[in-house]
Motif scaffolding. Structure first.
Motif, PDB file in Angstrom:
ATOM      1  N   UNK A  52       0.795  -1.213   0.000  1.00 26.36           N
ATOM      2  CA  UNK A  52       0.000   0.000   0.000  1.00 26.36           C
ATOM      3  C   UNK A  52       0.835   1.274   0.000  1.00 26.36           C
ATOM      4  N   UNK A 102       2.393   2.659  -2.329  1.00 22.07           N
ATOM      5  CA  UNK A 102       2.337   3.418  -3.570  1.00 22.07           C
ATOM      6  C   UNK A 102       1.044   4.219  -3.605  1.00 22.07           C
ATOM      7  N   UNK A 126       4.642   5.762 -13.986  1.00 19.69           N
ATOM      8  CA  UNK A 126       4.911   5.084 -12.729  1.00 19.69           C
ATOM      9  C   UNK A 126       6.365   4.718 -12.496  1.00 19.69           C
ATOM     10  N   UNK A 158       9.824   4.359 -10.888  1.00 21.54           N
ATOM     11  CA  UNK A 158      10.066   4.280  -9.445  1.00 21.54           C
ATOM     12  C   UNK A 158      10.654   5.582  -8.899  1.00 21.54           C
ATOM     13  N   UNK A 166       6.955   6.860  -3.642  1.00 26.31           N
ATOM     14  CA  UNK A 166       6.407   6.187  -4.816  1.00 26.31           C
ATOM     15  C   UNK A 166       5.023   6.712  -5.151  1.00 26.31           C
ATOM     16  N   UNK A 183      -6.203   2.519  -1.618  1.00 25.74           N
ATOM     17  CA  UNK A 183      -6.317   2.104  -3.006  1.00 25.74           C
ATOM     18  C   UNK A 183      -5.058   1.362  -3.410  1.00 25.74           C
ATOM     19  N   UNK A 184      -5.242   0.150  -3.921  1.00 24.08           N
ATOM     20  CA  UNK A 184      -4.083  -0.611  -4.354  1.00 24.08           C
ATOM     21  C   UNK A 184      -3.999  -0.667  -5.865  1.00 24.08           C
ATOM     22  N   UNK A 185      -2.788  -0.890  -6.364  1.00 19.76           N
ATOM     23  CA  UNK A 185      -2.557  -0.902  -7.802  1.00 19.76           C
ATOM     24  C   UNK A 185      -2.223  -2.314  -8.268  1.00 19.76           C
ATOM     25  N   UNK A 196      -0.072  -7.694  -8.207  1.00 23.97           N
ATOM     26  CA  UNK A 196       0.106  -6.383  -7.585  1.00 23.97           C
ATOM     27  C   UNK A 196       1.390  -5.707  -8.052  1.00 23.97           C
ATOM     28  N   UNK A 197       1.312  -4.407  -8.164  1.00 30.03           N
ATOM     29  CA  UNK A 197       2.511  -3.613  -8.450  1.00 30.03           C
ATOM     30  C   UNK A 197       3.406  -3.613  -7.218  1.00 30.03           C
ATOM     31  N   UNK A 198       4.664  -3.958  -7.419  1.00 28.83           N
ATOM     32  CA  UNK A 198       5.623  -3.900  -6.325  1.00 28.83           C
ATOM     33  C   UNK A 198       6.089  -2.457  -6.151  1.00 28.83           C
ATOM     34  N   UNK A 199       6.319  -2.061  -4.900  1.00 27.30           N
ATOM     35  CA  UNK A 199       6.657  -0.660  -4.638  1.00 27.30           C
ATOM     36  C   UNK A 199       7.972  -0.258  -5.304  1.00 27.30           C
ATOM     37  N   UNK A 200       8.828  -1.230  -5.598  1.00 27.39           N
ATOM     38  CA  UNK A 200      10.152  -0.908  -6.149  1.00 27.39           C
ATOM     39  C   UNK A 200      10.274  -1.231  -7.633  1.00 27.39           C
ATOM     40  N   UNK A 201       9.164  -1.434  -8.342  1.00 27.44           N
ATOM     41  CA  UNK A 201       9.286  -1.739  -9.771  1.00 27.44           C
ATOM     42  C   UNK A 201       8.406  -0.805 -10.591  1.00 27.44           C
ATOM     43  N   UNK A 202       8.880  -0.525 -11.811  1.00 27.38           N
ATOM     44  CA  UNK A 202       8.118   0.298 -12.740  1.00 27.38           C
ATOM     45  C   UNK A 202       6.920  -0.460 -13.291  1.00 27.38           C
ATOM     46  N   UNK A 203       6.054   0.270 -13.971  1.00 29.16           N
ATOM     47  CA  UNK A 203       4.814  -0.334 -14.458  1.00 29.16           C
ATOM     48  C   UNK A 203       5.079  -1.363 -15.558  1.00 29.16           C
ATOM     49  N   UNK A 204       5.944  -1.024 -16.513  1.00 31.65           N
ATOM     50  CA  UNK A 204       6.259  -1.968 -17.589  1.00 31.65           C
ATOM     51  C   UNK A 204       6.879  -3.245 -17.028  1.00 31.65           C
ATOM     52  N   UNK A 222      -7.108  -0.094  -8.460  1.00 26.30           N
ATOM     53  CA  UNK A 222      -6.910   0.485  -9.791  1.00 26.30           C
ATOM     54  C   UNK A 222      -6.021  -0.481 -10.568  1.00 26.30           C
ATOM     55  N   UNK A 265      -3.828  -1.109 -13.790  1.00 27.80           N
ATOM     56  CA  UNK A 265      -3.156  -0.549 -14.954  1.00 27.80           C
ATOM     57  C   UNK A 265      -2.944  -1.701 -15.916  1.00 27.80           C
TER      58      UNK A 265
END
Lengths: 246, 246
Positions: A18, A20, A97, A99, A105, B20-22, B64-72, B107, B109
């Motif tokens: 959470x 981010x 997005x 990092x 973040x 809200x989680x991504x 889930x999106x990891x806090x330390x990784x970009x979206x791609x 959300x 992506x």
């Protein structure tokens, strides 16, 4: 992730999943005639940041996504709150997005919007962008260094605008309901950044089926010019199945 | 991220801004010839959910999106983890964020991707999609009721695919490096869902400047057909300034 400055409402109790946060920002374009300029240029409103990070730098209007609101609603709300503007066209652009784009973040879901020049420049009392402190219009082609990755975001939005003007009715979002072919051409020239041949342009738009000639004429110092309107049967910009969602 | 986090539900302690989680999901298309089918159809892999919400329903691969990784990076990782697939083309599609799309606020992506048929069908040992439990290929035109708003997401991705095939080299993401004009036309026909006139099609692609004829021919039961390759000077799909970011 470090929990520093960026804002006041980060609780210490959130787990990594959470950590981010989601922001919603909008690139809102209009056409503006600069002092001494011959043709109008693509312009956008920016908001001066009043706190860290990037305090004092210009940034896109936006804000945090509220847990109880949809993305489109958040874009409209944050745009109105920061600039007082309500666009004629609003579409999701891209989610940014990386990092390292912010000290903490943050994923920014960015919208892009169009607003007609007379609305952008007149404003509506206190709700006009010009009436608000810390909001200012900029020529999109010569921006200062903006906060975060906002220069890159504007560059991408401009690219989308230039592409879209070619295959959709997007120019209508920058025009009054009725307009002359010269006014329409001026919109295209401003967006594309180059002159278009008037005769070729006339032929192309007349063949497109998008325009309906009216019986009205613009008179003035030149010879009377016929006013046109867009064919309402053609979508402003085809967003496909998503159009039905709003 | 942990694997269990995917279906875990909100911890009670998060404040509103952070509730809200991504998630990142991918619609990955290929072409598949169904048993008895004349031409291939657009197909995509789905993952059967093993817990609530929507336990037992089919859903898009993601996580889930990891806090330390970009979206791609998150799109590639979650796609590989859930299906073992690595696409030939991957592009961000849209962020879906309706408040009621999930029991908790998520959300998504969403990316869309293309994978060449021979890769999709052969798989690479255990990393092929067919080798994994709970992963199955579906005809995009006749999907069951999927989890969450995933039917709507696939519909939008199909619309984007159909649009994009018209003005970019996107079909190349579904073809081998060399192909006959009949094979290329089959890709277009599968995506557009209609037959194209072979002579018109040949004329259009030959005039496009996108194809380079080789000196090789495909032989078999028909008369030899020349193999073509795409002109590498032309981008697969112009994503504008964002292409430079990866």
């Amino acid at each position: 992730m470090t929990r520093t400055a960026v804002d006041d409402h980060v609780s210490a109790a959130v787990d990594a999943t959470n950590a981010t946060r989601i922001a919603v920002s909008t690139v809102i374009f209009t056409l503006r005639r600069l002092p001494g300029g011959d043709t109008p240029v693509v312009a956008l409103p920016l908001v001066r940041r009043t706190r860290d990070p990037h305090e004092g730098q210009w940034s896109l209007p936006g804000g945090w996504l509220d847990v109880a609101e949809g993305l489109d609603a958040a874009a409209s709300r944050t745009l109105a709150e920061t600039t007082g503007l309500a666009p004629s066209y609003l579409e999701q652009l891209y989610a940014f997005g990386a990092v390292d784009r912010s000290p903490t973040r943050v994923v920014s879901i960015v919208y892009w919007a169009l607003i007609r020049p007379e609305i952008a420049s007149s404003g509506v009392g206190r709700s006009g962008a010009d009436a608000l402190e810390n909001v200012q219009w900029f020529d999109a082609a010569s921006l200062p260094r903006l906060a975060f990755d906002h220069n890159e975001i504007v560059e991408y939005a401009l690219w989308r605008l230039r592409n879209k003007v070619g295959y959709s009715r997007i120019a209508h979002g920058l025009l009054a309901d009725m307009f002359t072919l010269a006014e329409l051409r001026e919109v295209y020239e401003s967006i594309l950044g180059r002159r278009l041949d008037p005769a070729n342009f006339r032929r192309q738009v007349e063949n497109s089926g998008n325009l309906i000639p009216t019986e009205l004429f613009r008179t003035g110092s030149h010879r009377p010019a016929r006013l046109y309107r867009y064919n309402q049967d053609v979508e402003l910009a085809d967003r496909g199945p998503l159009d039905a969602r709003d």
